[in-house]
Design an enzyme around this catalytic site. Structure first.
Site, PDB file in Angstrom:
ATOM      1  N   ASP A 197      73.270 -92.912  72.095  1.00 27.37           N
ATOM      2  CA  ASP A 197      72.463 -93.439  73.198  1.00 27.37           C
ATOM      3  C   ASP A 197      72.539 -94.952  73.302  1.00 27.37           C
ATOM      4  O   ASP A 197      72.399 -95.511  74.387  1.00 27.37           O
ATOM      5  CB  ASP A 197      71.014 -92.971  73.073  1.00 27.37           C
ATOM      6  CG  ASP A 197      70.854 -91.501  73.420  1.00 27.37           C
ATOM      7  OD1 ASP A 197      71.800 -90.907  73.974  1.00 27.37           O
ATOM      8  OD2 ASP A 197      69.783 -90.937  73.137  1.00 27.37           O
ATOM      9  N   LYS A 208      65.526 -79.016  84.637  1.00 24.33           N
ATOM     10  CA  LYS A 208      64.748 -78.867  83.402  1.00 24.33           C
ATOM     11  C   LYS A 208      63.269 -78.730  83.733  1.00 24.33           C
ATOM     12  O   LYS A 208      62.762 -79.373  84.651  1.00 24.33           O
ATOM     13  CB  LYS A 208      64.911 -80.097  82.506  1.00 24.33           C
ATOM     14  CG  LYS A 208      66.315 -80.322  82.021  1.00 24.33           C
ATOM     15  CD  LYS A 208      66.410 -81.590  81.182  1.00 24.33           C
ATOM     16  CE  LYS A 208      67.829 -81.802  80.679  1.00 24.33           C
ATOM     17  NZ  LYS A 208      67.956 -83.037  79.898  1.00 24.33           N
ATOM     18  N   TYR A 231      61.783 -77.457  76.340  1.00 22.20           N
ATOM     19  CA  TYR A 231      62.195 -77.438  77.737  1.00 22.20           C
ATOM     20  C   TYR A 231      63.113 -76.276  78.043  1.00 22.20           C
ATOM     21  O   TYR A 231      63.871 -75.817  77.204  1.00 22.20           O
ATOM     22  CB  TYR A 231      62.842 -78.763  78.150  1.00 22.20           C
ATOM     23  CG  TYR A 231      64.015 -79.225  77.324  1.00 22.20           C
ATOM     24  CD1 TYR A 231      65.315 -79.127  77.816  1.00 22.20           C
ATOM     25  CD2 TYR A 231      63.828 -79.802  76.078  1.00 22.20           C
ATOM     26  CE1 TYR A 231      66.390 -79.578  77.073  1.00 22.20           C
ATOM     27  CE2 TYR A 231      64.898 -80.258  75.329  1.00 22.20           C
ATOM     28  CZ  TYR A 231      66.178 -80.143  75.834  1.00 22.20           C
ATOM     29  OH  TYR A 231      67.249 -80.593  75.091  1.00 22.20           O
ATOM     30  N   HIS A 285      69.671 -88.711  79.369  1.00 26.07           N
ATOM     31  CA  HIS A 285      70.763 -87.741  79.322  1.00 26.07           C
ATOM     32  C   HIS A 285      70.882 -86.934  80.609  1.00 26.07           C
ATOM     33  O   HIS A 285      69.898 -86.701  81.300  1.00 26.07           O
ATOM     34  CB  HIS A 285      70.548 -86.752  78.178  1.00 26.07           C
ATOM     35  CG  HIS A 285      70.439 -87.397  76.840  1.00 26.07           C
ATOM     36  ND1 HIS A 285      69.645 -86.888  75.845  1.00 26.07           N
ATOM     37  CD2 HIS A 285      71.026 -88.507  76.316  1.00 26.07           C
ATOM     38  CE1 HIS A 285      69.743 -87.648  74.777  1.00 26.07           C
ATOM     39  NE2 HIS A 285      70.565 -88.637  75.044  1.00 26.07           N
TER      40      HIS A 285
END
Length: 182
Positions: A169, A71, A131, A61
């Site tokens: 996905d 991130k 995250y 992603h």
């Protein structure tokens, strides 16, 4: 904390100093000053957490344009294989990836700058993954790359038939057809 450069510029593995004793352990998971001295200024604005079972693969992603995200990821419980793919067209490492095992035992963190696709595969019975991001989620900027794109050369360590992923996905484009960063 020890900040280890990887084969791709800007991507870091962060090893915390863990203090163990009979009561358990303690470590600093985030320290702004130390992070900025080693990686640079990043203003995190949101923390996210997911829980997944063995074989779940989330990714690859990213968010496009001004909504792109840096991130800082880690695992609170369990073990995952985490991957960052360079999708900056002008980068000498375009299309290459860095892979690192993150677990509740090694307590490593992985910093992924803007311009990368990101994903992880759960290797334990269950994993809790957390995250920090420097830009809030923007649904209109949501994008991805197929996790099993042969051009990426990612060697996922489980049989593809055991991978559990979302319908979304499964339909992501291959890198050659994806909208990437200039």
């Amino acid at each position: 904390m020890e900040f280890k450069k990887t084969a791709i510029e800007g991507v870091y593995v962060i090893e915390p100093r863990v203090f163990n004793d009979a009561r358990g352990y303690f470590f600093e998971a985030w320290k702004k000053e130390e992070f900025e001295q080693n990686i640079g200024k990043v203003e995190f604005v949101q923390d996210n957490e997911s829980k997944s079972s063995y074989g779940v693969l989330r990714g690859l992603h990213y968010q496009k344009g001004d909504a792109s995200q840096a991130k800082l990821v880690r695992v609170i419980k369990g073990k995952v294989l985490d991957v960052a793919v360079d999708i900056r067209k002008s980068s000498p490492t375009f299309g290459q990836h860095v892979m690192v095992e993150l677990s509740d035992e090694n307590k490593r963190q992985f910093f992924i700058p803007r311009g990368f696709a990101h994903g992880f595969l759960v290797l334990s019975d269950e994993a809790i993954f957390t995250y920090k991001v420097d830009n809030p989620y923007a649904p209109q900027a949501d994008a991805g790359i197929r996790w099993n794109d042969p051009d990426l050369g990612i060697e996922w360590p489980i049989d593809p038939k055991d991978v559990q992923t979302s319908e979304k996905d499964l339909k992501q484009p291959f890198l050659k057809d994806a909208e990437v960063f200039e």
